[in-house]
Motif scaffolding. Structure first.
Motif, PDB file in Angstrom:
ATOM      1  N   ARG A 123      22.065  31.536  27.466  1.00 18.57           N
ATOM      2  CA  ARG A 123      23.243  31.984  26.719  1.00 18.57           C
ATOM      3  C   ARG A 123      23.944  33.119  27.458  1.00 18.57           C
ATOM      4  O   ARG A 123      25.184  33.146  27.544  1.00 18.57           O
ATOM      5  CB  ARG A 123      22.818  32.429  25.313  1.00 18.57           C
ATOM      6  CG  ARG A 123      23.952  32.888  24.439  1.00 18.57           C
ATOM      7  CD  ARG A 123      23.517  33.010  22.985  1.00 18.57           C
ATOM      8  NE  ARG A 123      22.380  33.901  22.803  1.00 18.57           N
ATOM      9  CZ  ARG A 123      21.727  34.040  21.644  1.00 18.57           C
ATOM     10  NH1 ARG A 123      22.079  33.307  20.593  1.00 18.57           N
ATOM     11  NH2 ARG A 123      20.713  34.873  21.533  1.00 18.57           N
ATOM     12  N   ASN A 178      25.886  31.709  30.313  1.00 17.60           N
ATOM     13  CA  ASN A 178      27.120  31.072  29.858  1.00 17.60           C
ATOM     14  C   ASN A 178      28.215  32.099  29.593  1.00 17.60           C
ATOM     15  O   ASN A 178      29.399  31.854  29.881  1.00 17.60           O
ATOM     16  CB  ASN A 178      26.851  30.240  28.605  1.00 17.60           C
ATOM     17  CG  ASN A 178      26.049  28.984  28.902  1.00 17.60           C
ATOM     18  OD1 ASN A 178      26.067  28.472  30.020  1.00 17.60           O
ATOM     19  ND2 ASN A 178      25.331  28.486  27.904  1.00 17.60           N
ATOM     20  N   HIS A 233      23.786  28.842  39.223  1.00 17.12           N
ATOM     21  CA  HIS A 233      25.133  29.127  38.734  1.00 17.12           C
ATOM     22  C   HIS A 233      25.940  29.919  39.760  1.00 17.12           C
ATOM     23  O   HIS A 233      26.936  30.565  39.400  1.00 17.12           O
ATOM     24  CB  HIS A 233      25.055  29.867  37.399  1.00 17.12           C
ATOM     25  CG  HIS A 233      24.620  28.993  36.267  1.00 17.12           C
ATOM     26  ND1 HIS A 233      25.506  28.334  35.454  1.00 17.12           N
ATOM     27  CD2 HIS A 233      23.372  28.626  35.840  1.00 17.12           C
ATOM     28  CE1 HIS A 233      24.842  27.617  34.558  1.00 17.12           C
ATOM     29  NE2 HIS A 233      23.546  27.780  34.762  1.00 17.12           N
TER      30      HIS A 233
END
Length: 230
Positions: free
Chosen positions: A24, A27, A61
């Motif tokens: 989370r 993100n 990422h």
């Protein structure tokens, strides 16, 4: 050259739902669209001080972690970490020793972007106003050793909008105020700040208040788009 800088106290990855959720947090970082991010409370406080976000997840990422950790399982130093997007060169990094009675700290990275060298500081300052002022003075003294364009950012724990410990930065620094960032559910205070040297021009600044950010941590991220002249 224009870059986006962000600062985010991730509260050890624990959201308002009391769950530790590194995905989370990732993100939310991706929502920011930033080039360089300073994180606070990026490591667990007890035991092995393990990183909140696994290194492999950061790499997946497209984040580079500035090497600052004193412990093999940590992300940063006293929970302070700096992430940069791929394409940003990390030249060197070091902790900044601060006067403190509790585990607070600051870290400094020297970076190169498109041939331009800059310094970035991430910090998490004390709850005591007097101690905060001394810590800001120590950071400014450290930064006076170099001449590169610089950005200081982090959780300053300063409730005053323009006074208090913020006056310790002096006239050579521009203290931005992106907005109220704490607590994340219903923000009341501008605890998270970005401070820039005179070379930078602030194009925009904001508090990132998405639905995800509102529950991912007790702080909201702040960011600023900054330009350096050619």
């Amino acid at each position: 050259m224009q870059l986006t800088f962000a600062s985010y106290n991730i509260h050890k990855g624990i959201g308002l739902d009391r769950r530790r959720d590194p995905e989370r947090i990732i993100n939310v970082l991706n929502e920011l669209g930033a080039d360089i991010i300073a994180l606070q409370e990026a490591d667990r406080r007890l035991g092995r001080r393990a990183a909140v976000i696994p290194r492999q997840m950061l790499a997946e990422h497209h984040w580079q972690l500035v090497p600052l950790a004193a412990r093999s399982e940590s992300m940063g130093w006293h929970g302070n970490a700096i992430l940069v997007r791929r394409g940003v060169d990390i030249l060197d990094a070091e902790p900044i020793t601060l006067p403190t009675l509790e585990p607070r700290g600051a870290v400094c990275a020297r970076l190169r972007v498109d041939g331009r060298i800059m310094r970035v500081v991430g910090m998490h300052l004390d709850l005591s106003g007097l101690r905060r002022r001394h810590q800001i003075e120590a950071i400014c003294s450290h930064m006076a050793r170099g001449a590169e364009p610089s950005i200081l950012m982090g959780d300053l724990n300063e409730w005053s909008n323009r006074k208090g410990a913020l006056r310790a930065f002096g006239p050579e620094w521009n203290v931005l105020a992106p907005g109220k960032s704490f607590p994340s559910r219903r923000p009341l205070a501008r605890l998270d700040r970005i401070v820039i040297s005179p070379e930078w021009r602030c194009v925009s600044q904001q508090v990132h208040h998405s639905a995800l950010a509102a529950i991912a941590s007790d702080h909201l991220p702040v960011s600023a788009a900054l330009q350096l002249p050619a």
